[in-house]
Write an enzyme that holds these catalytic residues in place. Structure first.
Site: not given
Ligand code: PXG
Length: 306
Positions: A52, A105, A152, A192
């Site tokens: 993940r 960058r 995440k 959630e």
């Protein structure tokens, strides 16, 4: 033994583990992380967490200077150096130091990597026995069209704003402690909690929102789906509303820290009979059995003879 932290190629004492104020993880939340648990000398679902982490890094075009296999070893080594058998491991990969503009960058092009292995603060045992209350937050979960909750990322302000609502609600006197908040997606479907996934039990079957609702695909969530299947509990991913939560027989949350935790009240509605239900209790126990038997050994296998 004092805590050591892995930071960019070396293990340093906790107090020496410092990152630049020019790090874009600090300046912009530009980075990704993982929260992993160790139980009885084994790291639970290590490969899933590493996978993940790399998926999140790839999504934000962040190059992690190690292979997934090296990262896996780094997590184990951090546990060894801290003599950690039970606890919490945090892996952080940030864009690294740059200048004051957001342009990635201008950073060095390679992630700053930190691995911390430490003790974990858990919900009180009474919450697993008696359940918690939750509220629905007015803060909606990030839209996947803006910032996909499946990443995440170090940018947790969406969840933190919701958590502040939970904390404010928790100040009011309540016989059942308010421990978490449900977040809806932009369309009003249940997504959630601020740091956990949500399940409802209805007619003996388990339901949890599918990833396209806009959630973090929790490793605990996926483990619970697996465990439920093994126990013969029907389960499916389904889009649902608060009405389905209020009317559920049982509700619980899942997360690496929380494991499986019962919810017995939602927005002042009592769920079922107000006590953790049989399916939730079965899953709490099955999940605990699993974490104590499965996982990647932290200690290197010693040679048989020496
Ligand atoms: N949803 C969100 C938004 C999360 O942050 C989960 C679900 C559960 O995923 P896992 O893979 O752990 O089953 C999380 C992860 C905290 C804290 O301090 C919680 C998480 C991450 C970091 C910190 O409460 N939960």
């Amino acid at each position: 033994m004092s805590t050591v932290v892995y930071l960019d190629g070396e293990f340093v004492g906790k107090d020496q583990a410092r990152v630049s104020v020019f790090d874009h993880g600090f300046l912009y939340g530009d980075g990704v992380f993982e929260g992993i648990r160790a139980y009885s000398g084994r790291v639970f679902r290590l490969d899933e967490h590493v996978e993940r982490l790399y998926r999140s890094a790839q999504a934000i075009m962040l190059s992690v200077p190690y292979t997934p296999a090296e990262m896996r070893e780094l997590v184990l080594e951090t546990c060894r150096r801290n003599n950690l058998r039970d606890g919490y491991i945090r892996v952080i990969c940030s864009r690294g130091p740059g200048d004051l503009g957001i342009d990635p960058r201008n950073c060095r092009g390679q992630a700053t990597v930190v691995v911390i292995a430490d003790k974990l603060t858990m919900y009180p045992a009474a919450m697993y026995e008696n359940g918690m209350a939750v509220i629905t937050t007015t803060t909606r979960r990030n839209s996947p069209t803006a910032l996909d909750p499946g990443i995440k990322s170090l940018n947790y302000l969406n969840n933190i704003l919701a958590k502040i609502e939970v904390n404010r609600a928790a100040q009011a006197a309540s016989d059942v402690p308010i421990g978490e908040g449900l977040m809806l997606n932009q369309e009003g479907y249940v997504a959630e909690a601020t740091g956990d996934n949500v399940f409802v039990v209805q007619g003996g079957a388990l339901f949890t929102p599918p990833t396209h609702v806009g959630i973090l695909e929790g490793i605990t969530r996926n483990t619970v789906l697996e465990v439920a299947e093994r126990l013969g509990i029907p389960c499916s991913e389904r889009v649902f509303t608060l009405l389905n939560v209020y009317g559920a027989n049982e509700v619980f949350l899942t997360g690496t820290g929380a494991e499986v935790i019962p919810v017995v009240r939602v927005d002042d509605r009592t769920i079922g009979d107000g006590r953790p239900g049989p399916v939730t209790r079965r899953l709490i126990s099955a999940y605990r059995d699993l974490v104590n038997t499965e996982g990647v050994e932290i200690q290197r296998m010693e040679p048989a003879l020496r």
